[in-house]
Design a protein around this motif. Structure first.
Motif, PDB file in Angstrom:
ATOM      1  N   ALA A   1       0.816  -1.398  -0.063  1.00 33.86           N
ATOM      2  CA  ALA A   1       0.042   0.014  -0.069  1.00 33.86           C
ATOM      3  C   ALA A   1       0.886   1.237   0.150  1.00 33.86           C
ATOM      4  CB  ALA A   1      -0.915  -0.168   1.282  1.00 33.86           C
ATOM      5  N   LEU A   2       2.271   1.028  -0.051  1.00 35.00           N
ATOM      6  CA  LEU A   2       3.073   2.216   0.050  1.00 35.00           C
ATOM      7  C   LEU A   2       3.346   2.810  -1.129  1.00 35.00           C
ATOM      8  CD1 LEU A   2       5.594   1.532   2.819  1.00 35.00           C
ATOM      9  CD2 LEU A   2       4.108   3.501   2.736  1.00 35.00           C
ATOM     10  N   PRO A   3       3.513   4.008  -1.359  1.00 36.37           N
ATOM     11  CA  PRO A   3       4.166   4.496  -2.681  1.00 36.37           C
ATOM     12  C   PRO A   3       5.545   3.692  -2.999  1.00 36.37           C
ATOM     13  CG  PRO A   3       3.611   6.274  -1.411  1.00 36.37           C
ATOM     14  CD  PRO A   3       3.415   5.109  -0.498  1.00 36.37           C
ATOM     15  N   LYS A   4       5.615   3.512  -4.430  1.00 36.84           N
ATOM     16  CA  LYS A   4       6.824   2.736  -4.813  1.00 36.84           C
ATOM     17  C   LYS A   4       8.003   3.441  -4.552  1.00 36.84           C
ATOM     18  CE  LYS A   4       4.718  -1.046  -5.363  1.00 36.84           C
ATOM     19  NZ  LYS A   4       3.676  -0.473  -4.054  1.00 36.84           N
ATOM     20  N   SER A   5       7.856   4.795  -4.766  1.00 36.96           N
ATOM     21  CA  SER A   5       8.933   5.694  -4.807  1.00 36.96           C
ATOM     22  C   SER A   5       8.499   7.016  -3.935  1.00 36.96           C
ATOM     23  CB  SER A   5       9.450   6.159  -6.106  1.00 36.96           C
ATOM     24  OG  SER A   5       9.581   7.449  -6.503  1.00 36.96           O
ATOM     25  N   LEU A   6       9.524   7.676  -3.585  1.00 36.38           N
ATOM     26  CA  LEU A   6       9.124   8.836  -2.686  1.00 36.38           C
ATOM     27  C   LEU A   6       8.747   9.968  -3.483  1.00 36.38           C
ATOM     28  CD1 LEU A   6      12.281   8.927  -0.349  1.00 36.38           C
ATOM     29  CD2 LEU A   6       9.892   8.633   0.399  1.00 36.38           C
ATOM     30  N   ARG A   7       9.157  10.000  -4.812  1.00 33.86           N
ATOM     31  CA  ARG A   7       8.524  11.049  -5.666  1.00 33.86           C
ATOM     32  C   ARG A   7       6.872  11.146  -5.912  1.00 33.86           C
ATOM     33  NH1 ARG A   7      12.397  12.739  -9.335  1.00 33.86           N
ATOM     34  NH2 ARG A   7      14.070  11.272  -8.607  1.00 33.86           N
ATOM     35  N   GLU A   8       6.471   9.789  -5.485  1.00 40.07           N
ATOM     36  CA  GLU A   8       4.865  10.023  -5.352  1.00 40.07           C
ATOM     37  C   GLU A   8       4.532  10.773  -4.524  1.00 40.07           C
ATOM     38  OE1 GLU A   8       3.081   5.929  -5.661  1.00 40.07           O
ATOM     39  OE2 GLU A   8       4.864   5.226  -6.786  1.00 40.07           O
ATOM     40  N   PHE A   9       5.141  11.225  -3.549  1.00 40.83           N
ATOM     41  CA  PHE A   9       4.492  12.017  -2.676  1.00 40.83           C
ATOM     42  C   PHE A   9       4.445  13.611  -3.164  1.00 40.83           C
ATOM     43  CE2 PHE A   9       5.984   8.823   0.383  1.00 40.83           C
ATOM     44  CZ  PHE A   9       4.797   8.541   1.142  1.00 40.83           C
ATOM     45  N   GLN A  10       5.062  13.832  -3.916  1.00 38.38           N
ATOM     46  CA  GLN A  10       5.159  15.290  -4.146  1.00 38.38           C
ATOM     47  C   GLN A  10       4.205  15.832  -5.002  1.00 38.38           C
ATOM     48  OE1 GLN A  10       8.733  14.972  -6.008  1.00 38.38           O
ATOM     49  NE2 GLN A  10       8.593  15.715  -8.335  1.00 38.38           N
ATOM     50  N   ALA A  11       3.271  14.971  -5.753  1.00 37.83           N
ATOM     51  CA  ALA A  11       2.122  15.331  -6.569  1.00 37.83           C
ATOM     52  C   ALA A  11       1.048  15.988  -5.572  1.00 37.83           C
ATOM     53  CB  ALA A  11       1.659  14.282  -7.205  1.00 37.83           C
ATOM     54  N   ARG A  12       0.997  15.206  -4.457  1.00 39.87           N
ATOM     55  CA  ARG A  12      -0.179  15.462  -3.484  1.00 39.87           C
ATOM     56  C   ARG A  12      -0.160  17.116  -3.284  1.00 39.87           C
ATOM     57  NH1 ARG A  12       0.411  10.925   0.903  1.00 39.87           N
ATOM     58  NH2 ARG A  12      -0.634   9.312  -0.298  1.00 39.87           N
TER      59      ARG A  12
ATOM     60  N   LEU B   1      13.209   4.912   6.284  1.00 38.12           N
ATOM     61  CA  LEU B   1      13.227   4.862   4.564  1.00 38.12           C
ATOM     62  C   LEU B   1      14.094   3.998   4.325  1.00 38.12           C
ATOM     63  CD1 LEU B   1      13.135   8.736   4.102  1.00 38.12           C
ATOM     64  CD2 LEU B   1      11.204   7.278   3.740  1.00 38.12           C
ATOM     65  N   ARG B   2      15.362   3.699   4.786  1.00 37.54           N
ATOM     66  CA  ARG B   2      16.169   2.631   4.306  1.00 37.54           C
ATOM     67  C   ARG B   2      15.387   1.001   4.618  1.00 37.54           C
ATOM     68  NH1 ARG B   2      21.630   2.149   7.312  1.00 37.54           N
ATOM     69  NH2 ARG B   2      20.201   1.459   9.029  1.00 37.54           N
ATOM     70  N   GLU B   3      14.670   0.832   5.732  1.00 28.63           N
ATOM     71  CA  GLU B   3      14.109  -0.475   5.742  1.00 28.63           C
ATOM     72  C   GLU B   3      13.083  -0.627   4.576  1.00 28.63           C
ATOM     73  OE1 GLU B   3      11.562  -0.264   9.314  1.00 28.63           O
ATOM     74  OE2 GLU B   3      12.177  -2.342   9.982  1.00 28.63           O
ATOM     75  N   LEU B   4      12.477   0.676   4.356  1.00 31.34           N
ATOM     76  CA  LEU B   4      11.316   0.368   3.396  1.00 31.34           C
ATOM     77  C   LEU B   4      11.907   0.336   1.908  1.00 31.34           C
ATOM     78  CD1 LEU B   4       8.657   2.536   4.752  1.00 31.34           C
ATOM     79  CD2 LEU B   4       8.500   0.232   4.755  1.00 31.34           C
ATOM     80  N   GLY B   5      13.110   0.361   1.922  1.00 32.13           N
ATOM     81  CA  GLY B   5      13.678   0.550   0.534  1.00 32.13           C
ATOM     82  C   GLY B   5      13.659   1.885  -0.207  1.00 32.13           C
ATOM     83  N   LEU B   6      13.117   2.807   0.341  1.00 35.59           N
ATOM     84  CA  LEU B   6      12.778   4.108  -0.370  1.00 35.59           C
ATOM     85  C   LEU B   6      14.038   5.161  -0.397  1.00 35.59           C
ATOM     86  CD1 LEU B   6       9.206   4.520   1.292  1.00 35.59           C
ATOM     87  CD2 LEU B   6       9.684   4.209  -1.146  1.00 35.59           C
ATOM     88  N   ILE B   7      14.862   4.533   0.032  1.00 30.65           N
ATOM     89  CA  ILE B   7      16.124   5.694  -0.015  1.00 30.65           C
ATOM     90  C   ILE B   7      17.583   4.831  -0.119  1.00 30.65           C
ATOM     91  CG2 ILE B   7      16.507   5.595   2.420  1.00 30.65           C
ATOM     92  CD1 ILE B   7      17.103   8.522   2.166  1.00 30.65           C
TER      93      ILE B   7
END
Ligand code: F0G
Length: 484
Positions: free
Chosen positions: A44-55, A266-272
Motif C-alpha cells: 500500500a506504500l508509494p513505490k518511490s518517494l517521488r509519488e508524494f510530491q504530486a499531493r 526509509l532505508r528499511e522500506l527500500g525508499l532511499i
C-alpha cells in the motif's frame, strides 16, 4: 492487509508493545522511551518517494496541503478524519549560495531548511500536529507541556485552533518574549514555576500523570512522528537525493532522534539508498550530549551505559551545574531523548559538536546578513558547520542541509543586543562580553535634514540629481573570508 501502528519500548531487552490507543510517555515495564512502530503493508506504500510530491499541488485538501500529512503513508497511525492540522510544514529549503561561499564551501552546497516559516514560527508545529491528532484519538481535552518557549507557542496555537485547553509550564529562565507572547495571546494557561526547564519538565511529567493532562513534550512518541517529515521535505527539495550532512541544534534531542528514525525507516522500506550523516550541535553551556559522547557513550545496540549517564548527572548536581546559554531554546541539561539521540547518531554515522554563545551569535548575525535569519538556537547549526569545516570533519565540497529551527522574530532582544549593545533586559547575554558583535549594524542618529542624510549614507549630493538613477550604488558586502 492494513499497516498496523503500535507503540514499542526502545530498549531491545524489553521491546514491550502497546496499543496506539494508549496515552504513554514511557514504557510501563522498564521506564524507557517509546517509539511508534509499524507493521508495514508495503504493497500500500508509494513505490518511490517521488509519488508524494504530486499531493502538494492539491492545495484545497488540508491533508495534502500539510507538509506533514502529505507524507501520511509514512506515519500511518491515524485516520484522516482525526488529523488536527493548521497548515504546518509549508517550509522550504533555501540554497544559501552567498553564505556558503562566505564559509568557503563549494558553490551551491549549503542549504538552509527554514522551519521558522511554520504557523507558530518554529519546527515544533511538525510534531504538534501529530501529537494533537493522537490526543484527539484518545479523547484528551487538556494538553500540557514544559517549554523553553517554542513548544508552548506551538501547543497554544494548536490548542486554540482545535478546541483543547492548553496549559504551559515555563521556568524562571528568561523565555524569549516573542514565544511567551504567543502562548499568552493564544490563550494558554501559563504557569511559571520556580526552576529551570529541566525542573519544569520533571514536574509537568509528574503532574500530567496525576491530573490527566495529555503531555505534549517530545517524550510523547507521536511528536517525533511528525518531526520525521522535516527530513522528507529536505529530500523532496533535493529531488529525492540525500545530502551528505544534516545539521541540527541539540536541546531535548527530539528532533535529531526523529531524523534518525526517518532515515532508518526509509532505508528499511527500500525508499532511499543513502543515509546522510548527522551533526548535532550543543551550546557549550548545555552540552550533556557532547560530554557523554566525547566520554565514549554510544547506542551500543540499545545497551546504553546507564551508569555513565547517572554518573554525569550526579557530577552536574554535585558541581551545581545548570544549563546556561544565550540560545535559550536549547538551555537544557537533562535531555529526555538522550538514548534515542544516541541511536540516531548510530543510524546516521553522526557526530556531536559544541559551540560557544559568542560563536552562536556571530553565526546568527551571518545567517541574518545573508538572508532570512533565525533565532539563536538555530544558528548553532552554522556555528557548528564552521567548526566541523575547520576540523575537516565536513569537507567543503559536501552538500550540507542545516535545519533552522525557529524564526528570527522569536527572540528580537538577542538580535538588538548583538547589534546595538542595548540590553533590553529580556536578552540573555554571554558573560564577560566586552565589545559587541563583529557584524554589529548600529542604527545611525541623523538630523532631519537632507545634507545630513546624504552624508550619513556616504553619498555625494551633486551626483544624485543629474544621473538617470538615484546615483545610489549599493556597496558590495565586505565580510572577512573564512580560510580553513
Ligand atoms: N531549536 C529551537 C528553536 C527550539 O525551540 C528547540 C527546542 C530546539 C532547537 C531543540 O530541539 O529539543 O528537539 O533538541 N525547544 C523546546 C521548547 C525545548 O520547549 O520549545 P530538540
Amino acid at each position: 492487509m492494513k499497516t498496523i501502528a503500535y507503540q514499542q519500548c526502545i530498549n531491545p531487552n524489553c521491546a514491550a508493545t502497546f496499543d496506539v490507543g494508549q496515552t504513554l510517555t514511557a514504557c510501563t515495564g522498564c521506564g524507557e522511551l517509546l517509539d511508534i512502530n509499524y507493521q508495514w503493508n508495503k504493497a500500500a506504500l508509494p513505490k518511490s518517494l517521488r509519488e508524494f510530491q504530486a499531493r502538494w499541488q492539491n492545495r484545497r485538501f488540508p491533508l495534502d496541503y500539510s507538509g506533514v500529512w502529505r507524507f501520511r503513508d509514512l506515519l500511518p497511525f491515524a485516520s484522516d478524519a482525526m488529523v488536527c492540522t493548521v497548515g504546518e510544514g509549508q517550509t522550504f529549503l533555501q540554497n544559501a549560495v552567498c553564505l556558503g561561499r562566505h564559509l568557503g564551501m563549494w558553490p551551491g552546497q549549503l542549504w538552509l531548511q527554514y522551519e521558522g516559516m511554520n504557523p507558530s514560527g518554529s519546527f515544533k508545529d511538525n510534531g504538534m500536529t501529530a501529537a494533537f491528532t493522537h490526543a484527539r484519538i484518545v479523547g484528551a481535552q487538556r494538553v500540557a507541556c514544559a517549554s523553553t518557549g517554542n513548544t508552548s507557542a506551538s501547543l497554544a496555537l494548536f490548542a486554540a485552533m482545535n478546541g483543547f485547553q492548553g496549559i504551559v509550564f515555563i521556568g524562571t529562565g528568561k523565555i524569549a518574549f516573542g514565544k511567551l507572547s504567543q502562548a499568552l495571546d493564544y490563550g494558554a494557561r501559563t504557569l511559571q514555576i520556580e526552576g529551570d526547564f529541566d525542573t519544569c519538565l520533571a514536574r509537568v511529567r509528574q503532574v500530567s500523570g496525576q491530573l490527566g493532562l495529555y503531555l505534549m513534550n517530545s517524550v510523547n512518541p507521536f511528536r517525533l512522528e511528525g518531526q520525521k517529515t522535516i527530513m522528507y521535505r529536505i529530500l523532496e527539495a533535493l529531488n529525492w537525493e540525500s545530502p551528505d550532512w544534516i545539521i541540527v541544534p541539540g536541546g531535548n534531542l527530539g528532533n535529531c532522534s526523529a531524523f534518525g528514525k526517518a532515515f532508518f525507516e526509509l532505508r528499511e522500506l527500500g525508499l532511499i539508498k543513502r543515509i546522510p550523516r548527522l551533526a548535532v550541535i550543543n551550546a557549550t553551556g548545555a552540552n550533556t550530549l557532547h560530554e557523554l559522547v566525547a566520554g565514549g557513550l554510544t547506542w551500543n545496540g540499545g545497551n546504553v551505559n546507564q551508569a555513565a549517564i547517572t554518573e554525569h548527572y550526579k557530577r552536574m548536581e554535585r558541581d551545581g551545574i545548570h544549563a546556561h546559554t544565550v540560545a535559550s531554546a536549547i538551555e537544557i541539561g537533562h535531555p529526555v531523548n538522550l538514548k534515542k539521540a544516541l541511536r540516531a547518531l548510530h543510524t546516521m554515522n553522526g557526530v556531536v559538536a559544541q559551540v560557544t554563545d559568542e560563536e552562536i551569535l556571530e553565526a546568527k548575525a551571518l545567517i541574518g546578513r545573508f538572508g532570512f535569519g533565525c533565532e539563536p538556537a538555530s544558528a548553532a547549526t552554522i556555528a557548528g558547520l564552521q567548526q566541523l569545516l575547520a576540523r575537516n570533519i565536513i569537507s567543503r565540497h559536501e552538500r550540507v542541509a542545516c535545519v533552522l529551527t525557529g524564526h528570527g522574530l522569536k527572540d528580537p532582544d538577542a538580535t538588538v543586543y548583538y547589534h546595538t549593545g542595548v540590553n533590553t533586559k529580556q536578552a540573555k547575554q554571554p558573560e564577560a562580553q566586552a565589545t559587541w558583535g563583529h557584524m554589529s549594524n548600529q542604527p545611525v542618529k541623523v538630523a532631519d535634514d537632507l545634507d545630513a542624510i546624504v552624508q550619513a549614507l556616504g553619498l555625494d549630493k551633486n551626483t544624485l540629481n543629474n544621473s538617470r538613477s538615484t546615483g545610489y550604488v549599493p556597496t558590495p558586502v565586505e565580510l572577512p573570508f573564512v580560510e580553513y
